[in-house]
Design a protein around this motif. Structure first.
Motif, PDB file in Angstrom:
ATOM      1  N   VAL A  27      -0.602   8.821   1.523  1.00 49.78           N
ATOM      2  CA  VAL A  27      -0.292   7.602   2.264  1.00 49.78           C
ATOM      3  C   VAL A  27      -1.327   6.532   1.923  1.00 49.78           C
ATOM      4  CG1 VAL A  27       0.885   8.804   4.147  1.00 49.78           C
ATOM      5  CG2 VAL A  27      -1.583   8.399   4.281  1.00 49.78           C
ATOM      6  N   ALA A  28      -1.014   5.300   2.283  1.00 45.88           N
ATOM      7  CA  ALA A  28      -1.839   4.168   1.871  1.00 45.88           C
ATOM      8  C   ALA A  28      -3.273   4.276   2.372  1.00 45.88           C
ATOM      9  CB  ALA A  28      -1.206   2.862   2.349  1.00 45.88           C
ATOM     10  N   SER A  29      -3.475   4.788   3.586  1.00 46.00           N
ATOM     11  CA  SER A  29      -4.833   4.893   4.116  1.00 46.00           C
ATOM     12  C   SER A  29      -5.673   5.850   3.284  1.00 46.00           C
ATOM     13  CB  SER A  29      -4.804   5.353   5.574  1.00 46.00           C
ATOM     14  OG  SER A  29      -4.180   6.628   5.698  1.00 46.00           O
ATOM     15  N   GLN A  30      -5.089   6.925   2.802  1.00 44.40           N
ATOM     16  CA  GLN A  30      -5.809   7.852   1.934  1.00 44.40           C
ATOM     17  C   GLN A  30      -6.086   7.213   0.581  1.00 44.40           C
ATOM     18  OE1 GLN A  30      -3.016  11.121   2.027  1.00 44.40           O
ATOM     19  NE2 GLN A  30      -4.184  12.201   3.608  1.00 44.40           N
ATOM     20  N   LEU A  31      -5.103   6.519   0.046  1.00 46.58           N
ATOM     21  CA  LEU A  31      -5.288   5.853  -1.239  1.00 46.58           C
ATOM     22  C   LEU A  31      -6.378   4.785  -1.154  1.00 46.58           C
ATOM     23  CD1 LEU A  31      -1.529   5.620  -2.211  1.00 46.58           C
ATOM     24  CD2 LEU A  31      -3.269   6.864  -3.506  1.00 46.58           C
ATOM     25  N   GLU A  32      -6.437   4.082  -0.040  1.00 44.10           N
ATOM     26  CA  GLU A  32      -7.494   3.086   0.141  1.00 44.10           C
ATOM     27  C   GLU A  32      -8.868   3.746   0.218  1.00 44.10           C
ATOM     28  OE1 GLU A  32      -7.773  -0.485   0.159  1.00 44.10           O
ATOM     29  OE2 GLU A  32      -6.096   0.184  -1.078  1.00 44.10           O
ATOM     30  N   ALA A  33      -8.921   4.914   0.859  1.00 39.54           N
ATOM     31  CA  ALA A  33     -10.195   5.639   0.895  1.00 39.54           C
ATOM     32  C   ALA A  33     -10.637   6.017  -0.508  1.00 39.54           C
ATOM     33  CB  ALA A  33     -10.061   6.887   1.773  1.00 39.54           C
ATOM     34  N   LEU A  34      -9.696   6.412  -1.352  1.00 37.36           N
ATOM     35  CA  LEU A  34     -10.031   6.713  -2.745  1.00 37.36           C
ATOM     36  C   LEU A  34     -10.466   5.451  -3.488  1.00 37.36           C
ATOM     37  CD1 LEU A  34      -7.182   9.167  -3.827  1.00 37.36           C
ATOM     38  CD2 LEU A  34      -9.580   9.734  -3.417  1.00 37.36           C
ATOM     39  N   ALA A  35      -9.789   4.340  -3.217  1.00 40.96           N
ATOM     40  CA  ALA A  35     -10.133   3.091  -3.890  1.00 40.96           C
ATOM     41  C   ALA A  35     -11.559   2.659  -3.565  1.00 40.96           C
ATOM     42  CB  ALA A  35      -9.143   1.995  -3.505  1.00 40.96           C
TER      43      ALA A  35
END
Length: 310
Positions: A27-35
C-alpha cells in the motif's frame, strides 16, 4: 568510509539495497516508508490486473531459519500501483513496478497501459509466483516462458526485467539463460523468488503452520541463501549483458556482501525486512561498510562479481 554508491541501468543509486517485492510495498504508506528509508531503490508488490485478497490467514510464519508463506498475490491491483508510480519522486530513488498477471492477456493489458504512462518506472515481469492455487510458475515451463517474454517484448518498447524462480539443475540454468539472452530488451534478471512448496510442521501441535494449500508454501530467509547465491552467480556468468538482482537469505551485511561478490548489481531484502521493517537498511549498510573496510575495498566494484573458484 567505503563508497556504497552504484549505478543501475545508468541510474545513480546511493547504495545497492532494495526491498523484495511483496514485502513492505503493498500500500502507499508502505511504499512511502521505503521511499524515505536508506534503501537505494524500491519495488512495488507484484500486481495483478484487478485487486486480490490473496489466500486465507494464517499465510505467513517466521521460523528460526527464515519463513514460509503462501500469500496468494494479495495486492491492490494494477491501477493502484500505476497511480503510485505516476506520483513517485524519482529524484529520491528509482522505482520498480512488478507485474504478475494471472494470464498472458492480463500481462499484455498492463504492459500496454504502462507503456503509455509518462513515468520512468522500471518494469519487472514476475514469472515466478509459487503460491497461487491452480497456477503453475511460468518460469518452470521454458516454452511458456519464451512465449511470455516474446509477447511482452513485442508490446513494450523499453528495457525491462524478469523475476525468476530458483533453478536447481545446470541444464536448467543453461536453458533459461539461452531464452533470456535471445531478448536484448531484458535488461535485468532477479534471482530468486521463494523456493516453492516447502512444508513447515509444528512438532508440538503436530500441524502445519499456514492454512493455504494444506500448509505448503514458499520458503525464504536463511533456508534459501545457498540456492539464491547459486542462481545469482549462474545467471551472472551466463548473461553477461544483463544486470542481476540478488534476493534470498539476506539478514546481515555479510549476506549482502556475498550476493554482490556472486555477481548481483542490487540486493533485495525480504524475510528480514518483514521482521524488522525499513530500519533494517541502515544496519545492513553499516555492516557492509565494515566488511569492506576490513578487506580494504573502497567501492563495490572492487569485489562485485569477482567470486573465486578453487
Amino acid at each position: 568510509m567505503p563508497d556504497l554508491r552504484t549505478e543501475f541501468l545508468d541510474l545513480p543509486l546511493a547504495n545497492p539495497l532494495m526491498n523484495a517485492s511483496g514485502v513492505w510495498c503493498s500500500v502507499a504508506s508502505q511504499l512511502e516508508a521505503l521511499a524515505e528509508c536508506a534503501a537505494g531503490a524500491m519495488v512495488t508488490k507484484s500486481c495483478t490486473l484487478a485487486q486480490r485478497d490473496g489466500n486465507p490467514e494464517p499465510r505467513y510464519r517466521a521460523t528460526p531459519w527464515g519463513s514460509i508463506n503462501s500469500m496468494g498475490l494479495p495486492n491492490e491491483g494494477f491501477p493502484y500501483y500505476l497511480n503510485y508510480a505516476r506520483c513517485h519522486d524519482y529524484e529520491r530513488k528509482p522505482l520498480f513496478m512488478s507485474l504478475a498477471g494471472l494470464t498472458l492477456d492480463d500481462n499484455l493489458t498492463m504492459v500496454a497501459e504502462l507503456r503509455e504512462a509518462v513515468t520512468p518506472v522500471i518494469m519487472e515481469l514476475n514469472l515466478s509466483c509459487p503460491n497461487v492455487p491452480g497456477k503453475a510458475q511460468v518460469g518452470y515451463d521454458f516454452e511458456a516462458m519464451d512465449t511470455f517474454i516474446h509477447e511482452i517484448a513485442d508490446a513494450y518498447d523499453r528495457p525491462f526485467g524478469v523475476k525468476l524462480p530458483p533453478y536447481f539443475d545446470i541444464a536448467h540454468f543453461d536453458e533459461a539463460a539461452a531464452i533470456l539472452n535471445a531478448y536484448p530488451q531484458i535488461a535485468f534478471v532477479t534471482c530468486i523468488n521463494s523456493i516453492g512448496n516447502g512444508l513447515v510442521i509444528d512438532p508440538v501441535s503436530e500441524t502445519v503452520v499456514i492454512r493455504p494449500k494444506d500448509g505448503f508454501g514458499g520458503i525464504g530467509g536463511d533456508f534459501v541463501l545457498p540456492t539464491a547465491l547459486a542462481n545469482v552467480n549462474a545467471f551472472f556468468r551466463r548473461c553477461p549483458d544483463k544486470k542481476i538482482i540478488g534476493c534470498g537469505g539476506v539478514r546481515s551485511g555479510e549476506q549482502v556482501f556475498l550476493h554482490l561478490l556472486a555477481g548481483a548489481a542490487l540486493v533485495q531484502v525480504g524475510t528480514q525486512l518483514f521482521e524488522e521493517g525499513p530500519l533494517i537498511f541502515p544496519r545492513l549498510l553499516e555492516e557492509l561498510q565494515a566488511i569492506m573496510t576490513a578487506k580494504g575495498y573502497d567501492r563495490i566494484t572492487d569485489f562485485q562479481g569477482k567470486l573465486k573458484t578453487l
